[in-house]
Design an enzyme around this catalytic site. Structure first.
Site, PDB file in Angstrom:
ATOM      1  N   GLY A 146      -5.328  -0.012   4.512  1.00 41.77           N
ATOM      2  CA  GLY A 146      -5.710   0.621   3.251  1.00 41.77           C
ATOM      3  C   GLY A 146      -5.997   2.104   3.307  1.00 41.77           C
ATOM      4  O   GLY A 146      -6.144   2.733   2.262  1.00 41.77           O
ATOM      5  N   LEU A 147      -6.097   2.686   4.515  1.00 42.27           N
ATOM      6  CA  LEU A 147      -6.385   4.114   4.601  1.00 42.27           C
ATOM      7  C   LEU A 147      -5.120   4.950   4.752  1.00 42.27           C
ATOM      8  O   LEU A 147      -5.202   6.146   5.019  1.00 42.27           O
ATOM      9  CB  LEU A 147      -7.341   4.393   5.775  1.00 42.27           C
ATOM     10  CG  LEU A 147      -8.726   3.755   5.660  1.00 42.27           C
ATOM     11  CD1 LEU A 147      -9.594   4.166   6.837  1.00 42.27           C
ATOM     12  CD2 LEU A 147      -9.395   4.132   4.343  1.00 42.27           C
ATOM     13  N   TYR A 161      11.403   0.880  12.394  1.00 42.56           N
ATOM     14  CA  TYR A 161      10.760   0.769  11.080  1.00 42.56           C
ATOM     15  C   TYR A 161      11.679   0.051  10.100  1.00 42.56           C
ATOM     16  O   TYR A 161      11.276  -0.904   9.424  1.00 42.56           O
ATOM     17  CB  TYR A 161      10.411   2.168  10.580  1.00 42.56           C
ATOM     18  CG  TYR A 161       9.799   2.234   9.198  1.00 42.56           C
ATOM     19  CD1 TYR A 161       8.612   1.569   8.904  1.00 42.56           C
ATOM     20  CD2 TYR A 161      10.386   2.991   8.193  1.00 42.56           C
ATOM     21  CE1 TYR A 161       8.031   1.646   7.656  1.00 42.56           C
ATOM     22  CE2 TYR A 161       9.814   3.081   6.938  1.00 42.56           C
ATOM     23  CZ  TYR A 161       8.642   2.404   6.676  1.00 42.56           C
ATOM     24  OH  TYR A 161       8.082   2.486   5.414  1.00 42.56           O
TER      25      TYR A 161
END
Length: 373
Positions: free
Chosen positions: A63-64, A195
């Protein structure tokens, strides 16, 4: 789970006591990794709807990062401050910590994550924990652990506890053999970064869990996301954030991509709006589990020209990073998001001029804008 073990014992007793030659079919179970649970193969999961609960109970992992804090703010405004829990493995800034519930959550710790979901009665999970493109290439083993093993933990927990699960995907899920202008929802996907590979894996695993176990999995392929609230985080599209900071601080910007490298982009408010909209969309309106979304497409040169309308003295130079350039050259130039616009009414609000004006406003260059106007 105790229920499955009890069913197994009961079925075994029936088989042992049966005097006829006919067999009794036992519901097969699947074991996932070292997970302490088993789920019936014909199980059907359904996430909590608003008719069953006043509001969803939300957990945001990772969440950061660039999107988590903004998403938490949007969801808290809609569902109530205490119904949205932000989590990460890093220490939050004071303003984030005191803005609403925050807890430590390591997505590689299955037991810890499971306890969080159970203890907080979570019904929606937004899984943002991931290493981005360029950072992932610099540390493939870590990217593989976070982006793939972490995903498996989240999928298992979401299936076990009937969650509605959102996992973002990306333009990086496509590769050099994908059609680039435009790139449709369904086409060849052969990414060349860990990724991108991990995001294709997430799309397919989420779709598999949906059709095999009924998991309410939803996914959007994000373009490059531009935000004034966070610093660049190592992504290939982060030049489009860095240029604003450099224009204000130094008046000089060095771009690591070629000036004509065109990529799809989106302002963060549009991104967050799309994420909430797809999560609230009725299940029957969704014809697929993963959608492209888009707002605009531009090159570094076009962005620089728009920025120079507000900072005429900005000096732009190009020093190409071969790794990031190779990544960008394998990605879509433009997204076809017609399915999202048709199925659940997606519509963006910000084009390039609105984006640049908004970014400068948030970054504190009101005097420059006023002077330019």
């Amino acid at each position: 789970m105790p229920m499955v073990r009890n069913l197994g014992r009961a079925a075994s007793q029936l088989l042992q006591s049966s005097g006829c030659g006919c067999g009794i079919s036992i519901v097969p179970v699947r074991c996932i990794g070292v997970s302490p649970r088993q789920v019936a193969s014909d199980a059907s999961f359904h996430s909590v709807t608003f008719s069953e609960s006043d509001h969803p109970r939300v957990l945001i992992t990772g969440g950061l990062g660039q999107l988590g804090v903004g998403l938490a703010k949007l969801l808290r405004k809609r569902f109530g401050k205490n119904n949205v829990i932000l989590s990460d493995i890093r220490k939050p800034a004071d303003n984030v910590f005191y803005s609403g519930p925050f807890i430590f959550a390591d997505i590689l710790d299955y037991k810890n994550l499971r306890e969080i979901v159970v203890n907080n009665r979570i019904t929606w999970l937004f899984h943002y924990s991931a290493l981005l493109s360029a950072v992932g290439e610099a540390n493939v083993p870590l990217a593989r652990a976070v982006n793939i093993t972490g995903l498996h933990n989240v999928l298992d927990i979401a299936a076990e506890h009937n969650l509605r699960l959102f996992v973002p995907s990306t333009i990086g899920a496509f590769g050099p053999t994908s059609p680039r202008d435009p790139t449709p929802d369904l086409c060849i996907q052969r990414p060349r970064t860990i990724y991108g590979v991990s995001k294709v894996h997430a799309e397919l695993m989420g779709e598999y869990y949906h059709y095999r176990y009924g998991l309410d999995f939803r996914c959007l392929r994000y373009p490059g996301i531009i935000s004034a609230d966070s610093q660049p985080g190592g992504g290939t599209t982060d030049y489009a954030v860095q240029i604003f900071h450099d224009a204000i601080k130094t008046g000089k910007f060095k771009c690591y991509l070629k000036p004509d490298t065109r990529l799809p982009m989106m302002y963060i408010d549009d991104c967050l709006k799309a994420t909430l909209e797809v999560m609230e969309a009725p299940a029957e309106s969704l014809t697929m589990r993963t959608y492209n979304i888009n707002a605009m497409s531009f090159s570094p040169e076009e962005l620089a020209q728009e920025v120079q309308k507000y900072v005429p003295e900005l000096q732009v130079t190009y020093s190409v990073d071969q790794v990031k350039q190779a990544i960008a050259d394998s990605w879509p130039m433009n997204f076809d998001d017609s399915n999202a616009r048709r199925d659940w009414g997606w519509k963006h609000d910000y084009d390039l001029p609105e984006l640049v004006t908004t970014m400068f406003s948030y970054l504190g260059s009101d005097s420059r804008i006023a002077q330019a106007n």
